[in-house]
Design a protein around this motif. Sequence first.
Motif, short mmCIF file in Angstrom:
data_model
loop_
_atom_site.label_atom_id
_atom_site.label_comp_id
_atom_site.label_asym_id
_atom_site.label_seq_id
_atom_site.Cartn_x
_atom_site.Cartn_y
_atom_site.Cartn_z
N GLN A 59 5.22 5.03 2.71
CA GLN A 59 6.52 4.46 2.36
C GLN A 59 7.42 5.48 1.69
O GLN A 59 6.95 6.30 0.89
N VAL A 60 8.70 5.40 2.01
CA VAL A 60 9.70 6.16 1.27
C VAL A 60 10.79 5.18 0.86
O VAL A 60 11.37 4.50 1.70
N ILE A 61 11.01 5.06 -0.44
CA ILE A 61 12.00 4.11 -0.93
C ILE A 61 13.17 4.87 -1.55
O ILE A 61 12.98 5.78 -2.35
N HIS A 62 14.38 4.52 -1.13
CA HIS A 62 15.56 5.08 -1.78
C HIS A 62 16.14 4.07 -2.74
O HIS A 62 16.64 3.03 -2.32
N GLU A 63 16.08 4.40 -4.01
CA GLU A 63 16.57 3.46 -5.02
C GLU A 63 18.08 3.37 -4.95
O GLU A 63 18.67 2.34 -5.27
N GLN A 65 12.85 -0.60 20.52
CA GLN A 65 11.44 -0.78 20.20
C GLN A 65 11.23 -2.15 19.55
O GLN A 65 12.16 -2.70 18.95
N GLU A 66 10.02 -2.61 19.60
CA GLU A 66 9.76 -3.98 19.15
C GLU A 66 10.00 -4.13 17.66
O GLU A 66 10.79 -4.98 17.23
N VAL A 67 9.34 -3.32 16.88
CA VAL A 67 9.57 -3.36 15.44
C VAL A 67 10.49 -2.19 15.10
O VAL A 67 10.11 -1.04 15.29
N CYS A 68 11.69 -2.50 14.66
CA CYS A 68 12.67 -1.42 14.56
C CYS A 68 13.28 -1.32 13.17
O CYS A 68 13.01 -0.40 12.43
N CYS A 69 14.12 -2.29 12.81
CA CYS A 69 14.82 -2.19 11.54
C CYS A 69 15.22 -3.57 11.04
O CYS A 69 15.06 -4.56 11.76
N THR A 70 15.75 -3.61 9.82
CA THR A 70 16.14 -4.88 9.22
C THR A 70 17.10 -5.65 10.12
O THR A 70 16.98 -6.86 10.29
N GLU A 71 18.03 -4.94 10.74
CA GLU A 71 19.02 -5.61 11.57
C GLU A 71 18.41 -6.20 12.83
O GLU A 71 18.85 -7.23 13.32
N CYS A 72 17.40 -5.55 13.36
CA CYS A 72 16.75 -6.07 14.57
C CYS A 72 15.67 -7.09 14.22
O CYS A 72 15.06 -7.67 15.12
N GLY A 73 15.40 -7.24 12.93
CA GLY A 73 14.36 -8.17 12.51
C GLY A 73 13.09 -7.44 12.16
O GLY A 73 12.55 -6.68 12.97
N LEU A 74 12.64 -7.62 10.94
CA LEU A 74 11.52 -6.80 10.46
C LEU A 74 10.65 -7.65 9.55
O LEU A 74 11.12 -8.29 8.64
N GLU A 75 9.34 -7.66 9.84
CA GLU A 75 8.44 -8.33 8.91
C GLU A 75 7.61 -7.27 8.21
O GLU A 75 6.79 -6.60 8.83
N MET A 76 7.86 -7.17 6.94
CA MET A 76 7.29 -6.06 6.20
C MET A 76 5.76 -6.03 6.27
O MET A 76 5.17 -4.97 6.43
N ASP A 77 5.13 -7.21 6.12
CA ASP A 77 3.66 -7.18 6.05
C ASP A 77 3.00 -6.84 7.37
O ASP A 77 1.80 -6.59 7.44
N LYS A 78 3.80 -6.82 8.47
CA LYS A 78 3.22 -6.34 9.73
C LYS A 78 3.13 -4.82 9.73
O LYS A 78 2.41 -4.22 10.51
N ILE A 79 3.94 -4.18 8.88
CA ILE A 79 4.00 -2.72 8.91
C ILE A 79 3.13 -2.13 7.81
O ILE A 79 2.41 -1.16 8.01
N ILE A 80 3.23 -2.76 6.65
CA ILE A 80 2.57 -2.15 5.50
C ILE A 80 1.52 -3.11 4.94
O ILE A 80 1.76 -4.30 4.81
N GLY A 81 0.34 -2.60 4.70
CA GLY A 81 -0.75 -3.44 4.23
C GLY A 81 -0.63 -3.78 2.75
O GLY A 81 0.24 -3.25 2.06
N PRO A 82 -1.50 -4.65 2.26
CA PRO A 82 -1.48 -4.97 0.84
C PRO A 82 -2.04 -3.80 0.03
O PRO A 82 -2.76 -2.95 0.56
N ARG A 83 -1.69 -3.76 -1.21
CA ARG A 83 -2.13 -2.66 -2.07
C ARG A 83 -3.63 -2.76 -2.28
O ARG A 83 -4.17 -3.83 -2.53
N ARG A 84 -4.28 -1.61 -2.17
CA ARG A 84 -5.71 -1.56 -2.45
C ARG A 84 -5.90 -1.16 -3.90
O ARG A 84 -5.36 -0.16 -4.34
N ALA A 88 0.81 -1.21 0.00
CA ALA A 88 0.00 0.00 0.00
C ALA A 88 0.84 1.27 0.00
O ALA A 88 1.84 1.36 0.71
N GLY A 89 0.47 2.23 -0.80
CA GLY A 89 1.04 3.56 -0.76
C GLY A 89 0.27 4.34 0.27
O GLY A 89 -0.31 3.72 1.16
N PRO A 90 0.23 5.65 0.17
CA PRO A 90 1.00 6.46 -0.76
C PRO A 90 2.48 6.44 -0.42
O PRO A 90 2.84 6.26 0.75
N GLY A 91 3.31 6.62 -1.44
CA GLY A 91 4.73 6.59 -1.18
C GLY A 91 5.55 7.41 -2.16
O GLY A 91 5.05 7.90 -3.16
#
Lengths: 343, 478
Positions: free
Chosen positions: B296-300, B437-456, B225-228
Amino acid sequence: MLRQILLHIFYQLNNERTINAAYHLLRGKRSGQTIQDVGIFKLYPYFGILRKLARPVFEDGVNSLGVEGWIRTDDNGYFTLTESGLEQVRKLALPFFDGWHYQGNEHIFYGRLSLIVQSLSNQAAGIRSFIPVQRNEEIQGWCRQFLLASDFRSGMLQQALFHEMKTSMEQSGLSTLQKELLVERLTGVGVTGIPWQQLSFEHEMTELDCQLLFISALHKWLDTIHQHNEQFPYLLKLAENIRIDNVLTGSAYQTAQMYNQGYSLEQISAMRRLKASTIEDHLVELAMNEPTFDSTPFISHEQHEAVQQAVRTYATRKLRVLHDALPHLSYFQIRLALAKGEV
Amino acid sequence: MLEQRLQEIFGYSEFRPGQKEIIEHLLEGRDCIALLPTGMGKSMCYQLPGYMFDKPVLIVSPLLSLMQDQVDQLRQRGEKRVVALNSFLSPNKKTYALHFLHEYRFIFTSPEMLTQPQVRQRLQSMELSLIVADEAHCISQWGFDFRPDYLRIGEILGEGRPPVLALTATATDSVLADIKKYLSMKEPYQFIHNVNRENIKLAKYMFDKKEEKHEWILEHVKNTAGPGIVYMSSRKRCDEFSQLLIENHIRAASYHAGKDAEDRQFIQQQFIQNDVEWIVATNAFGMGVHKDDIRQVIHESMPANVSNYMQEIGRAGRDGKDALAILLYADGDEHYARYIAIEDLPKTMHVDAYAAYRQMQQNPTVMLHDEGMSETAFRVLDYWMQQEPQEAVKQRLLNMEENKHTAVREMANIIHMSTCMRAKLVEYFGQTLIKTQEVCCTECGLEMDKIIGPRRKVTKQALMTWDGRLQKLLFGHI
Ligand SMILES: Nc1ncnc2c1ncn2[C@@H]1O[C@H](COP(=O)(O)OP(=O)(O)OP(=O)(O)O)[C@@H](O)[C@H]1O
Ligand SMILES: [Mg+2]
Ligand SMILES: [Zn+2]
């Protein structure tokens, strides 16, 4: 479409100029040379239609003509149309342009229109302040005055403008696509203007083609507004000082005025402290733009006819060739004759 | 009561963190530095005082678009006594504005304008209530290389000046030191907000080849899901990649400084209204964009320094809800980042050329054409050549280059080291992470779908006819 336009320009230029001439023409360069080219080669439609044309875009266009095998260019920047190029020219179906009379001013017209539509749209929605689509302070000032003078709060202006726009656009013989483009770049409450990239996708053509069709639509529309001026008072007001009928450059204009007052070339040159050749440039420009310009003080009817004859015989407008053929005439006389054309 | 004025004038019931403290100190005449995260309402720190003082507030702003944005915001609120002194003003307007300058409540201007003798004299001849340096980190980040005129602000303020307020979202200790120095601040009150933004989760992904990144982003954007915003490093890439998204039926738009002004406005508007889901942009996009629900903000590719990175990811999740910042990396990205970072710096040979022109008593500005220098590079060179001898300038430029390289290295560290990204970011700004914090970063372990929903999926709106659109524009309905 840029490709087709370039092909047409090159065809008109008759292999007698470098490809740069086309670049300056499209950008509407205000130099004596470019302006004379417009007259000599009948390039009025394209003058200044792409004032911001970037060099790489232009070069891509020229290169693609080469790739198609329509033109051949040489190292000096000159070119020749090939057989298949000429074949293409016959098939050209380009939209209407009148660059010579608008020279980019059509965007000012549209800028005013879009700010006024945006203002009326916000007014209809009861919103008092908004971020104006036009940043140009001159356009903003102009629109403010227009709105105040038109009693825009009464709701009548909306009605009138809608009616005028709809009728005039229908009368202009614009394609549906062109009418769509004209309204899609307008913005208001709940109807946001559409960026070029999206228009290009929706209409399945390049961004530049969308922009060119848009410019063509503006030229056509503005012509209609001027032709039926009593029918479209508000649009006519919006088109105030947009059409350029006196197209002389500033300095040429001064020369023209003095010339019309009866001063001679030499007198003007002395009084304005300009070289005689500069004044000659001005007079050539004048001859090109003023159908009533009398060239007989400089070149007789017979001489004029001789130049026209030479143009036909040698199928060229190259000054050097014509001068070789008619050594008794000066370059200035030949240029004058070319500028005035057939009489 | 300050709260009461806030309510009366702006309709807000309470201050956001830091605003009240800053305003109180300003009213006492104290210099202030406000380090508040993006979008937290830094402008309020001078807007409210503007209504409490009876003399104008002067705001120095680094970017024209940013200045315009602030002016628009104030005007939208019905404030008429606001003016932007910038290079767009016609000579007539400028004369008028300067003549009545003391009548305005808010005067916006750029550092370049401040150094113009006419503007400078006028400002020095009148009384101001407050001077604001917006995006003050530019003094350091840009001042030394990008915008030398920023360094002259302090010089222009002079003695007996009113209080100075420096506003910024990202500043390290050394940047704060620069700000104090170049604005000649006297023991300023500092409000430093915690730079950590808990709701922005930090992800990074490594690739072997650059091309794989584009495929990855496309897949990702198709499914989440965006917006991003996708940040890319060149205009051309933005155009091409956004086109790819559009062809895949994703409502995307390319945004960069090469777009015409109308397009830029249309795109921002569409983004705010969620007509466009993804903006593919160079770093020209962001400052002055007010959208709270960017998910979302993505850095290519990697930004040139950590400050830029923080600034850019800081645009996500202003509504306080979870958001995701994704940094993509492929081998060799540092080289490119380094190249971009120093691209606009003058080189040693430019210093010699400048000196040679000066020796021949020629105007060095011809270097702009002859040596193919960018305008920014020339401005920097010109400034330093007037301040220091030739050899010192060379040394200075080498140092600048070295600093840029260091900045790229610091950014790369965050990517390459296998410790918590958040901890390192916060550390960079001289702070320490107070709690994990519980959900922090890739290094601490991150499950993307817990943070960002599916695209509508949105159903595409039927296109309007041209006269229908016109009718809707003018009357609000069809
Ligand atoms: N006390 C408040 N209560 C509610 N809203 C506020 C308050 N103060 C400011 N805002 C709003 O917050 C938004 C962002 O403010 P502002 O532009 O000043 O942020 P900023 O910190 O300067 O962000 P940036 O880093 O992008 O420049 C504005 O719409 C503003 O009206
Ligand atoms: Mg701000
Ligand atoms: Zn972590």
